[in-house]
Scaffold this motif. Structure first.
Motif, PDB file in Angstrom:
ATOM      1  N   GLY A   5       0.828  -1.076   0.091  1.00 26.89           N
ATOM      2  CA  GLY A   5       0.020  -0.036   0.087  1.00 26.89           C
ATOM      3  C   GLY A   5       0.871   1.381  -0.079  1.00 26.89           C
ATOM      4  N   SER A   6       1.892   1.362   0.710  1.00 28.86           N
ATOM      5  CA  SER A   6       2.826   2.582   0.507  1.00 28.86           C
ATOM      6  C   SER A   6       3.974   2.493  -0.326  1.00 28.86           C
ATOM      7  CB  SER A   6       3.363   2.430   2.081  1.00 28.86           C
ATOM      8  OG  SER A   6       4.349   1.455   2.354  1.00 28.86           O
ATOM      9  N   PHE A   7       3.926   1.430  -1.112  1.00 30.10           N
ATOM     10  CA  PHE A   7       5.091   1.219  -1.954  1.00 30.10           C
ATOM     11  C   PHE A   7       6.483   1.584  -1.707  1.00 30.10           C
ATOM     12  CE2 PHE A   7       1.030   2.717  -4.003  1.00 30.10           C
ATOM     13  CZ  PHE A   7       0.861   1.552  -4.865  1.00 30.10           C
ATOM     14  N   THR A   8       6.813   1.275  -0.368  1.00 28.96           N
ATOM     15  CA  THR A   8       8.114   1.580   0.188  1.00 28.96           C
ATOM     16  C   THR A   8       8.646   0.080   0.794  1.00 28.96           C
ATOM     17  OG1 THR A   8       7.679   3.758   0.737  1.00 28.96           O
ATOM     18  CG2 THR A   8       9.525   2.900   2.001  1.00 28.96           C
ATOM     19  N   TYR A   9       9.865  -0.051   0.402  1.00 28.52           N
ATOM     20  CA  TYR A   9      10.576  -1.206   0.345  1.00 28.52           C
ATOM     21  C   TYR A   9      11.917  -1.077   1.267  1.00 28.52           C
ATOM     22  CZ  TYR A   9       7.214  -3.179  -2.551  1.00 28.52           C
ATOM     23  OH  TYR A   9       6.002  -3.619  -3.150  1.00 28.52           O
ATOM     24  N   THR A  10      12.541  -1.919   2.186  1.00 33.90           N
ATOM     25  CA  THR A  10      13.749  -1.849   3.057  1.00 33.90           C
ATOM     26  C   THR A  10      14.403  -3.034   2.606  1.00 33.90           C
ATOM     27  OG1 THR A  10      12.718  -0.220   4.648  1.00 33.90           O
ATOM     28  CG2 THR A  10      14.865  -1.369   5.109  1.00 33.90           C
ATOM     29  N   ILE A  11      15.711  -2.934   2.269  1.00 30.77           N
ATOM     30  CA  ILE A  11      16.589  -4.186   1.973  1.00 30.77           C
ATOM     31  C   ILE A  11      17.444  -4.121   3.115  1.00 30.77           C
ATOM     32  CG2 ILE A  11      18.316  -5.144   0.460  1.00 30.77           C
ATOM     33  CD1 ILE A  11      17.089  -3.792  -1.745  1.00 30.77           C
ATOM     34  N   MET A  12      17.721  -5.383   3.724  1.00 29.42           N
ATOM     35  CA  MET A  12      18.346  -5.510   4.864  1.00 29.42           C
ATOM     36  C   MET A  12      19.286  -6.581   5.000  1.00 29.42           C
ATOM     37  SD  MET A  12      16.765  -3.390   7.376  1.00 29.42           S
ATOM     38  CE  MET A  12      17.166  -3.687   8.993  1.00 29.42           C
ATOM     39  N   LYS A  13      20.570  -6.459   5.589  1.00 25.99           N
ATOM     40  CA  LYS A  13      21.304  -7.530   5.581  1.00 25.99           C
ATOM     41  C   LYS A  13      21.874  -7.580   7.123  1.00 25.99           C
ATOM     42  CE  LYS A  13      25.243  -9.863   3.305  1.00 25.99           C
ATOM     43  NZ  LYS A  13      26.554  -9.682   2.251  1.00 25.99           N
ATOM     44  N   ASP A  14      22.125  -8.486   7.506  1.00 22.03           N
ATOM     45  CA  ASP A  14      22.657  -8.781   8.958  1.00 22.03           C
ATOM     46  C   ASP A  14      21.922  -7.970   9.814  1.00 22.03           C
ATOM     47  OD1 ASP A  14      24.258 -11.037   8.012  1.00 22.03           O
ATOM     48  OD2 ASP A  14      25.707  -9.452   7.414  1.00 22.03           O
ATOM     49  N   GLY A  15      20.444  -7.478   9.811  1.00 23.73           N
ATOM     50  CA  GLY A  15      19.865  -6.513  10.534  1.00 23.73           C
ATOM     51  C   GLY A  15      20.243  -5.083  10.214  1.00 23.73           C
ATOM     52  N   ASP A  41      11.485   3.004  -3.464  1.00 26.02           N
ATOM     53  CA  ASP A  41      10.329   3.895  -3.067  1.00 26.02           C
ATOM     54  C   ASP A  41       9.663   4.041  -4.611  1.00 26.02           C
ATOM     55  OD1 ASP A  41      10.430   4.665  -0.317  1.00 26.02           O
ATOM     56  OD2 ASP A  41      12.386   5.679  -1.044  1.00 26.02           O
ATOM     57  N   LYS A  42       8.535   3.572  -4.755  1.00 22.65           N
ATOM     58  CA  LYS A  42       7.756   3.489  -5.928  1.00 22.65           C
ATOM     59  C   LYS A  42       6.960   4.992  -5.971  1.00 22.65           C
ATOM     60  CE  LYS A  42       4.236   1.184  -8.690  1.00 22.65           C
ATOM     61  NZ  LYS A  42       4.083   2.267  -9.515  1.00 22.65           N
ATOM     62  N   LYS A  43       7.205   5.539  -7.245  1.00 22.38           N
ATOM     63  CA  LYS A  43       6.585   6.960  -7.406  1.00 22.38           C
ATOM     64  C   LYS A  43       5.135   6.473  -7.901  1.00 22.38           C
ATOM     65  CE  LYS A  43      10.412   9.671  -8.317  1.00 22.38           C
ATOM     66  NZ  LYS A  43      10.315  10.906  -7.827  1.00 22.38           N
ATOM     67  N   VAL A  44       4.174   6.811  -7.151  1.00 19.51           N
ATOM     68  CA  VAL A  44       2.716   6.703  -7.485  1.00 19.51           C
ATOM     69  C   VAL A  44       2.300   7.492  -8.533  1.00 19.51           C
ATOM     70  CG1 VAL A  44       0.700   6.715  -6.325  1.00 19.51           C
ATOM     71  CG2 VAL A  44       2.559   6.137  -5.010  1.00 19.51           C
ATOM     72  N   LEU A  45       2.465   8.618  -8.880  1.00 22.89           N
ATOM     73  CA  LEU A  45       2.060   9.337  -9.768  1.00 22.89           C
ATOM     74  C   LEU A  45       3.205   9.742 -10.898  1.00 22.89           C
ATOM     75  CD1 LEU A  45       0.731  12.416  -7.753  1.00 22.89           C
ATOM     76  CD2 LEU A  45      -0.711  10.706  -8.781  1.00 22.89           C
ATOM     77  N   SER A  46       3.229   8.376 -11.848  1.00 23.96           N
ATOM     78  CA  SER A  46       3.993   8.319 -13.012  1.00 23.96           C
ATOM     79  C   SER A  46       3.097   7.349 -14.141  1.00 23.96           C
ATOM     80  CB  SER A  46       5.308   7.983 -12.697  1.00 23.96           C
ATOM     81  OG  SER A  46       5.172   6.338 -12.304  1.00 23.96           O
ATOM     82  N   LEU A  47       3.357   7.701 -15.329  1.00 20.51           N
ATOM     83  CA  LEU A  47       2.606   6.792 -16.391  1.00 20.51           C
ATOM     84  C   LEU A  47       3.067   5.427 -16.280  1.00 20.51           C
ATOM     85  CD1 LEU A  47       2.894   9.370 -19.351  1.00 20.51           C
ATOM     86  CD2 LEU A  47       0.847   8.649 -17.931  1.00 20.51           C
ATOM     87  N   HIS A  48       4.522   5.045 -15.970  1.00 18.45           N
ATOM     88  CA  HIS A  48       5.087   3.771 -15.982  1.00 18.45           C
ATOM     89  C   HIS A  48       5.625   3.442 -14.749  1.00 18.45           C
ATOM     90  CE1 HIS A  48       8.803   5.650 -17.304  1.00 18.45           C
ATOM     91  NE2 HIS A  48       7.954   6.278 -18.083  1.00 18.45           N
TER      92      HIS A  48
END
Length: 184
Positions: free
Chosen positions: A131-141, A148-155
């Motif tokens: 829903g928020s289009f935000t992801y975090t990549i973690m390694k070893d904590g 971050d996904k841009k919501v207002l874009s054509l693609h």
């Protein structure tokens, strides 16, 4: 006057050395799925003028979707969507030595989403809320990247921020796979 110039030059050299060895360096990329193309391709632009250029192309005729990450025009990684698994699973191959180096799997999570990448590169957890289009990549904590996904874009357009000495190519690849999993 001469000692001031020498001091300024010495300070400049020290500053350059510190910047080149900084473990807290940040790279930012914008990843756009091509609007009109046959299959899936992505354009990756550095927002911080990083010297390495990335792009993504697909293989049209394969069993399961297959994508190639190009680094400075040369194939670096390929990912193949494995169709035999219930949860979306992608096999990662390092094309420098043509060996499978790991997998990234979509994991069941009741709220939000979670993917896990495991292999010779270690274990990464990619967590986010669709829903928020935000992801975090973690390694070893430790947070190594954010998507971050841009919501207002054509693609489909994502901003990727990579922290520290993480493999930039691998983080771009993970971002592409997040988009591929989100679309299916």
């Amino acid at each position: 006057m001469q000692s001031t110039i020498i001091a300024l030059v010495a300070f400049g050299m020290l500053l350059t050395f510190v910047q080149c060895t900084d473990k807290n360096m940040v790279s930012e990329y914008q990843i756009k799925q091509s609007f009109i193309s046959v299959g899936r391709t992505y354009d990756v632009e550095s927002k911080t003028n990083a010297p390495t250029k990335f792009s993504v192309r697909n293989e049209l005729f394969s069993v399961g979707k297959k994508l190639y990450l190009l680094e400075d025009g040369k194939e670096r990684y390929s990912v193949l969507h494995k169709l035999t698994n219930i949860m979306s699973t992608w096999e990662i191959t390092d094309l420098h030595n043509n060996k499978e180096v790991g997998m990234i799997e979509n994991k069941l999570k009741f709220v939000g989403s979670m993917m896990q990448a495991t292999g010779s590169f270690g274990t990464y957890k990619i967590e986010g809320d669709f829903g928020s289009f935000t992801y975090t990549i973690m390694k070893d904590g430790e947070k190594v990247a954010s998507i971050d996904k841009k919501v207002l874009s054509l693609h489909h357009t994502y901003d990727l921020t990579v922290y520290g000495e993480s493999d930039r190519a691998l983080m771009v690849l993970f971002s592409i796979i997040v988009n591929e999993i989100r679309e299916h």
